[in-house]
Design a protein around this motif. Sequence first.
Motif, PDB file in Angstrom:
ATOM      1  N   ILE A 127       1.317  -1.308  -0.068  1.00  0.00           N
ATOM      2  CA  ILE A 127      -0.208   0.126  -0.207  1.00  0.00           C
ATOM      3  C   ILE A 127       0.783   1.510   0.273  1.00  0.00           C
ATOM      4  O   ILE A 127       0.995   2.529  -0.468  1.00  0.00           O
ATOM      5  N   ASN A 128       2.230   0.731   1.071  1.00  0.00           N
ATOM      6  CA  ASN A 128       2.981   2.392   1.039  1.00  0.00           C
ATOM      7  C   ASN A 128       3.796   2.281  -0.384  1.00  0.00           C
ATOM      8  O   ASN A 128       3.957   3.821  -0.509  1.00  0.00           O
ATOM      9  N   VAL A 129       3.845   1.514  -0.947  1.00  0.00           N
ATOM     10  CA  VAL A 129       3.683   1.653  -2.348  1.00  0.00           C
ATOM     11  C   VAL A 129       5.737   0.990  -2.305  1.00  0.00           C
ATOM     12  O   VAL A 129       6.677   1.375  -3.085  1.00  0.00           O
ATOM     13  N   MET A 130       6.593   1.341  -0.865  1.00  0.00           N
ATOM     14  CA  MET A 130       8.253   1.458  -1.230  1.00  0.00           C
ATOM     15  C   MET A 130       7.894   0.563   0.745  1.00  0.00           C
ATOM     16  O   MET A 130       7.314   0.482   1.895  1.00  0.00           O
ATOM     17  N   PRO A 131       9.293   0.125   1.085  1.00  0.00           N
ATOM     18  CA  PRO A 131       9.481  -0.338   2.364  1.00  0.00           C
ATOM     19  C   PRO A 131       9.920   0.713   3.335  1.00  0.00           C
ATOM     20  O   PRO A 131       9.976   2.037   3.423  1.00  0.00           O
ATOM     21  N   TRP A 148       7.530   6.986   7.374  1.00  0.00           N
ATOM     22  CA  TRP A 148       6.793   5.558   5.550  1.00  0.00           C
ATOM     23  C   TRP A 148       7.836   6.286   4.401  1.00  0.00           C
ATOM     24  O   TRP A 148       7.283   6.090   3.600  1.00  0.00           O
ATOM     25  N   LYS A 149       9.078   7.151   4.824  1.00  0.00           N
ATOM     26  CA  LYS A 149      10.240   6.811   4.015  1.00  0.00           C
ATOM     27  C   LYS A 149       9.428   8.501   2.714  1.00  0.00           C
ATOM     28  O   LYS A 149       8.688   9.651   3.980  1.00  0.00           O
ATOM     29  N   VAL A 150       8.909   8.071   1.788  1.00  0.00           N
ATOM     30  CA  VAL A 150       8.044   9.065   0.864  1.00  0.00           C
ATOM     31  C   VAL A 150       7.048   8.068   0.356  1.00  0.00           C
ATOM     32  O   VAL A 150       6.697   8.469  -1.467  1.00  0.00           O
ATOM     33  N   GLY A 151       6.877   7.785   0.623  1.00  0.00           N
ATOM     34  CA  GLY A 151       5.255   6.474   0.098  1.00  0.00           C
ATOM     35  C   GLY A 151       4.274   6.446   0.559  1.00  0.00           C
ATOM     36  O   GLY A 151       3.738   8.320   1.145  1.00  0.00           O
ATOM     37  N   THR A 152       3.296   6.151  -0.205  1.00  0.00           N
ATOM     38  CA  THR A 152       1.488   6.410   0.014  1.00  0.00           C
ATOM     39  C   THR A 152       0.907   7.108   1.728  1.00  0.00           C
ATOM     40  O   THR A 152       0.284   8.246   1.453  1.00  0.00           O
ATOM     41  N   PHE A 153       1.697   6.746   2.647  1.00  0.00           N
ATOM     42  CA  PHE A 153       0.989   7.139   3.516  1.00  0.00           C
ATOM     43  C   PHE A 153       1.301   8.311   3.807  1.00  0.00           C
ATOM     44  O   PHE A 153       0.877   8.614   5.278  1.00  0.00           O
ATOM     45  N   THR A 154       2.237   8.543   2.826  1.00  0.00           N
ATOM     46  CA  THR A 154       3.458  10.607   3.616  1.00  0.00           C
ATOM     47  C   THR A 154       2.721  11.478   2.301  1.00  0.00           C
ATOM     48  O   THR A 154       2.388  13.010   2.755  1.00  0.00           O
ATOM     49  N   THR A 160      -1.283  12.078   9.135  1.00  0.00           N
ATOM     50  CA  THR A 160      -0.360  11.320   9.261  1.00  0.00           C
ATOM     51  C   THR A 160      -0.722   9.909  10.126  1.00  0.00           C
ATOM     52  O   THR A 160      -1.395   9.358  10.821  1.00  0.00           O
ATOM     53  N   THR A 161      -0.347   9.139   9.006  1.00  0.00           N
ATOM     54  CA  THR A 161      -0.835   7.402   9.378  1.00  0.00           C
ATOM     55  C   THR A 161       0.051   6.620  10.698  1.00  0.00           C
ATOM     56  O   THR A 161       0.914   6.798   9.935  1.00  0.00           O
TER      57      THR A 161
END
Length: 208
Positions: A127-131, A148-154, A160-161
Amino acid sequence: MKLHITMAFAFALASCGQQSEPRPDVAQPAASDELVLTCADFAPLTPVTIVERFGAENVTSQTLPRAEGESYEATLVYASDPTRRLELTWNEDHSALATVTVGGATTQWHGAEGYTIGTPIADIERINVMPFKLWGFDWDYGGWVSDWKVGTFTLQPGCTTRIRFEPRNNSNTSASGDSEFDSNSPAMRDADPVVASFGLMFSTPTSE
């Protein structure tokens, strides 16, 4: 001929009226279909509108234990119903929502992206599209996502999730302690974590 057409039309109307009633053999939408935790729905809530939305009889306040021996005041929605229970905290002047948290194995709440309690860490990665990074287990902040790095949850500004994981393989100890681990690291994969609680955290706009 006109009589036949009139009768046929009346029969069609009657049939439509009968079909408008729910059929017992067709599954109806469950209440859980509406229990979606989204930034858009919860960001505008205040202590007044939370009561308007969920009903005064379903909203209570309680002092709860926090990590490292501290405590905090929380607003509980459906406190006695583990399938719908929500925990909310507010900013300092109680004018806006600070956090909303969901937990418990029987909850019917799920995140906007479809995850819920028990979702494996690999699915959250997809879902986040990355680790991403999370804290090791077996301490007060263990299992919480730290980055979350720069994934979907950002992608939601001001919202913030938050997700906390627990290991299904409790015999694993290499993913423990107050250090960050990559979600796809061998230690995390061996621990086989799943979502144990989740929620949203809101940032309060600052005035210039």
